[in-house]
Write a protein that holds these residues in place. Sequence first.
Motif, mmCIF file in Angstrom:
data_model
loop_
_atom_site.group_PDB
_atom_site.id
_atom_site.type_symbol
_atom_site.label_atom_id
_atom_site.label_comp_id
_atom_site.label_asym_id
_atom_site.label_seq_id
_atom_site.Cartn_x
_atom_site.Cartn_y
_atom_site.Cartn_z
ATOM 1 N N TYR A 99 0.841 -1.203 0.000
ATOM 2 C CA TYR A 99 0.000 0.000 0.000
ATOM 3 C C TYR A 99 0.871 1.246 0.000
ATOM 4 O O TYR A 99 0.643 2.185 -0.760
ATOM 5 C CB TYR A 99 -0.919 -0.015 1.224
ATOM 6 N N HIS A 103 0.961 4.196 -2.864
ATOM 7 C CA HIS A 103 0.243 5.422 -2.511
ATOM 8 C C HIS A 103 1.158 6.520 -2.007
ATOM 9 O O HIS A 103 1.816 7.191 -2.760
ATOM 10 C CB HIS A 103 -0.862 5.120 -1.493
ATOM 11 N N GLY A 135 -8.606 -2.185 2.312
ATOM 12 C CA GLY A 135 -7.749 -2.851 1.337
ATOM 13 C C GLY A 135 -7.457 -4.297 1.709
ATOM 14 O O GLY A 135 -7.485 -5.189 0.857
#
Length: 147
Positions: A99, A103, A135
């Motif tokens: 992640y 991001h 997520g």
Amino acid sequence: MKDRIRLHKDMQEELQAYQKQLENELKSKLTKFQTDYENYIKNGASLTLTQQKQTEQDLTKRQQELSQLEPQMMANLQERQISENEKLLNAVYAFIRDYNKKHQNFDVIFSKSFLGSPVLYIDEGMDITDEIVEGLNKEYEEYKKDK
């Protein structure tokens, strides 16, 4: 946090089912032992001395095994729980690393919990907990579909 990690919920349910299975197995063995013991008390006089001695030895051995069975089962349950927790943490850490690469590229992501939390204050805009949980849940649902 508005949602729990579904993987954790499923793991907890599986552990509870495993615990129930162990409890039922122990209860069944204890009931069988109790029945056999009561039958021996009731009918032992009709057995030969050799049969009585053999039955007593068998009952004594089973009683010793039963006294060791519960701690052994609890140790097995605890080992499984540790293993499941390790799998969960590995999944969470792997997801967070992925992640973060995709991001924000945060330098540090703190664990947010109420017990022993290193975070005393955080700007609400910096809290990505809900995004991480969402997520993880999405990834887990896809994993379950592929199974």
